[in-house]
Design an enzyme around this catalytic site. Structure first.
Site, short mmCIF file in Angstrom:
data_model
loop_
_atom_site.label_atom_id
_atom_site.label_comp_id
_atom_site.label_asym_id
_atom_site.label_seq_id
_atom_site.Cartn_x
_atom_site.Cartn_y
_atom_site.Cartn_z
CE LYS A 269 -1.84 1.58 3.99
NZ LYS A 269 -1.58 2.99 4.28
CG ASN A 270 2.19 2.76 3.50
OD1 ASN A 270 1.05 3.06 3.16
ND2 ASN A 270 2.53 2.59 4.76
CB CYS B 57 -5.29 10.42 11.18
SG CYS B 57 -3.74 9.69 11.65
NE ARG C 234 0.51 10.58 10.15
CZ ARG C 234 -0.11 9.54 9.56
NH1 ARG C 234 -1.20 9.06 10.09
NH2 ARG C 234 0.36 9.03 8.46
CG ASP D 106 3.19 1.66 9.52
OD1 ASP D 106 3.34 1.90 8.31
OD2 ASP D 106 2.85 2.53 10.34
NE ARG E 20 -7.56 4.25 5.29
CZ ARG E 20 -7.15 5.43 5.76
NH1 ARG E 20 -7.66 5.89 6.88
NH2 ARG E 20 -6.25 6.12 5.11
C1 EPZ Z 1 4.14 7.12 6.35
O1 EPZ Z 1 3.32 8.14 6.87
C2 EPZ Z 1 3.24 5.90 6.22
N1 EPZ Z 1 2.16 6.20 5.26
C3 EPZ Z 1 2.67 5.53 7.59
O2 EPZ Z 1 1.90 4.34 7.44
C4 EPZ Z 1 3.84 5.24 8.53
O3 EPZ Z 1 3.33 4.97 9.81
C5 EPZ Z 1 4.77 6.47 8.58
O4 EPZ Z 1 5.21 6.80 7.25
C6 EPZ Z 1 6.01 6.22 9.44
O5 EPZ Z 1 6.71 5.11 8.93
C7 EPZ Z 1 2.43 6.16 3.94
O6 EPZ Z 1 3.56 5.90 3.51
C8 EPZ Z 1 1.28 6.45 3.02
P1 EPZ Z 1 6.03 10.52 8.42
P2 EPZ Z 1 3.88 9.65 6.89
O7 EPZ Z 1 5.90 11.77 7.63
O8 EPZ Z 1 4.79 9.87 5.76
C9 EPZ Z 1 6.37 13.93 11.67
C10 EPZ Z 1 0.03 2.98 7.67
O9 EPZ Z 1 -0.37 2.41 8.68
N2 EPZ Z 1 6.27 14.85 10.53
O10 EPZ Z 1 7.18 9.61 8.16
O11 EPZ Z 1 2.71 10.56 7.04
C11 EPZ Z 1 5.09 13.15 11.91
O12 EPZ Z 1 4.22 13.89 12.74
C12 EPZ Z 1 0.50 4.41 7.73
O13 EPZ Z 1 0.15 2.43 6.53
C13 EPZ Z 1 6.43 16.22 10.76
O14 EPZ Z 1 6.62 16.67 11.88
O15 EPZ Z 1 4.70 9.67 8.24
C14 EPZ Z 1 5.58 11.89 12.58
O16 EPZ Z 1 5.74 12.15 13.96
C15 EPZ Z 1 0.18 5.02 9.09
N3 EPZ Z 1 6.34 17.07 9.70
C16 EPZ Z 1 6.96 11.67 11.96
O17 EPZ Z 1 7.34 12.91 11.37
C17 EPZ Z 1 6.13 16.64 8.42
O18 EPZ Z 1 6.09 17.48 7.49
C18 EPZ Z 1 7.00 10.61 10.87
O19 EPZ Z 1 5.94 10.90 9.97
C19 EPZ Z 1 5.99 15.25 8.21
C20 EPZ Z 1 6.07 14.37 9.28
#
Ligand code: EPZ
Length: 416
Positions: A22-23, A116, A121, A304, A396
């Site tokens: 998915k990701n 969410c 996020r 995850d 999902r």
């Molecule tokens: C990706 O989400 C995945 N989704 C998530 O999977 C996964 O949990 C996550 O990466 C961490 O591995 C997809 O790839 C579609 P991040 P993402 O940006 O990119 C902070 C699932 O279950 N952050 O790596 O949204 C954020 O708050 C989903 O399949 C900022 O502060 O996660 C978090 O604490 C859930 N500013 C950390 O970084 C930003 O601009 C990591 O988030 C972006 C992120």
């Protein structure tokens, strides 16, 4: 709303197949926006999130043909670089259209994804990176408005490791004027899969999978074919289900190399794991040993998989300490597991899990995708019947869940 009814106590034994990730599929489908030529992706999982994204791309003017797990997208007539709130609110990953739209169309209006269940996020790193490449970005009325006649290559240093942030900026930089460097980049296998797809489309990228990615911008990207990598989180979820039930399973189409941290923890818990080039086999002891873990960006233990592993520790021998360092609210499965008799104490971003002999079946509520998977695993081990409500969360991220569980001997059925 659909419910999943699980009869616990059955060892998982048998073989099933792993679907496309998915990701990896979500950013790769967005990469189609970067080219005026058709692109074809295979091994695309048939999931709610994928359908949502295809609908979003369709309303932008992308022509889409879907045949089973093969999707062809033609963005030559892309004429509406807008991602409306009604569509983005159901799937945060829609933010992945931002970078490609600015790079290809020179502008984008993308609804802020909002938070969410698992956390706020924010997308500040996505915005900061585009601004560094010369885009004018304003956030107003809940939308990100970005504009740039042509993005310029830049040195982008992420304040925090962000998977979709890295992916958005890598896609944007592919068409920028000049070279970009992304430092403190995410190293997840899905980032590598996206980079491989972009390279097949003519992008000049090196270093994907390391903390420093170099992108040399090119004037345009051409059509290509790409097969989506297997889903490592789906793989890890079924491995945990087999481990929790003392089972013995084989997962075909799996890629063990993307799961070293998870496999290491399963072995520490007492399982035997055999990796083949395109399959993984796991056999588990009657009772697991408690295993502590701390989530962190790849190659460390993936956030995850935290909920699924907590379910294992609930019935293991000993006490486990689980630390969640990525998201601020990713323990919602704990209260539902407690309804099944788990002994869990939450202290901030740390959970202390004391293993009990057996969980008791009960009715529980799914709150987010991976929390739901954790409840399925717990239900498979619990004594008696477990009913999981709001399983749209599961749909999902898990393709043909009941079918695959049945192939492994589980007693699980969906109630409309
Ligand atoms: C990706 O989400 C995945 N989704 C998530 O999977 C996964 O949990 C996550 O990466 C961490 O591995 C997809 O790839 C579609 P991040 P993402 O940006 O990119 C902070 C699932 O279950 N952050 O790596 O949204 C954020 O708050 C989903 O399949 C900022 O502060 O996660 C978090 O604490 C859930 N500013 C950390 O970084 C930003 O601009 C990591 O988030 C972006 C992120």
């Amino acid at each position: 709303m659909d419910k999943l009814l699980i009869e616990g106590g059955k060892r998982l034994v048998g073989e099933t197949s792993i679907s496309g990730a998915k990701n990896a599929a979500l950013p790769i489908l967005c990469a189609a926006l970067l080219s005026a030529e058709p692109v074809t992706f295979t091994n695309v999982p048939q999931l709610k999130d994928v359908a949502t994204l295809l609908a979003l791309l369709g309303q932008m003017g992308v022509k889409i043909e879907r045949e089973g797990d093969t999707v062809t997208l033609d963005a030559s007539a892309l004429d509406n670089p807008v991602a409306p709130y009604e569509m983005v609110k159901t799937m945060r990953a829609s933010i992945l259209v931002l970078g490609p739209l600015v790079a290809r169309c020179g502008e984008a209006r993308v609804s802020l994804p909002g938070g969410c269940a698992i956390g706020a996020r924010p997308v500040d790193q996505h915005i900061k990176g585009l601004q560094a490449m010369g885009a004018e970005v304003a956030v107003e009325h809940g939308y990100v408005h970005a504009r740039a006649s042509r993005l310029k290559g830049a040195r982008l240093v992420a304040d925090v490791v962000t998977v979709t942030g890295t992916e958005n900026l890598m896609m944007a930089a592919s068409l920028a004027d000049g070279t970009s460097i992304i430092e403190n980049a995410a190293r997840e296998p899905e980032v590598i899969d996206l980079a491989n797809c972009l390279i097949a489309m003519g992008a000049k990228i090196s270093g994907a999978g390391t903390g420093v990615i170099h992108i040399e911008g090119v004037p345009r990207l051409h059509g290509a074919q790409h097969s989506i990598m297997p889903d490592r989180i789906e793989t890890g979820t079924y491995l945990c289900a087999a481990a929790a039930t003392g089972g013995d399973i084989r997962l075909t189409g799996a890629m063990a190399s993307s799961l070293d941290a998870v496999i290491g923890k399963l072995i520490e818990a007492g399982c035997t794991v055999q990796s083949e080039p395109k399959a993984i086999r796991l056999s588990a002891p009657p009772r697991l040993s408690s295993v502590s873990l701390r989530t962190a960006p790849h190659p460390a233990f993936p956030t995850d998989m935290q909920a699924q592993f907590m379910a294992l520790d609930c019935i293991a021998q000993g006490t486990a300490i689980i630390s969640e360092t990525i998201f601020e609210n990713r323990f919602m499965h704990a209260t539902e597991l407690q309804r099944l008799g788990a002994d869990i104490h939450i202290d901030g971003n740390t959970a202390i899990v004391r293993g009990v002999e057996r969980l008791q079946g009960a009715s529980v509520m799914a709150t987010d995708l991976r929390a739901s998977a954790s409840l399925v695993i717990a239900g498979l081990t619990a004594e008696g019947e477990t009913t999981i409500e709001r399983i749209y969360h599961l749909d999902r991220g898990y393709e043909r869940l009941e079918e695959k569980l049945a192939a492994l001997g589980a007693k699980a059925r969906r109630i409309k």
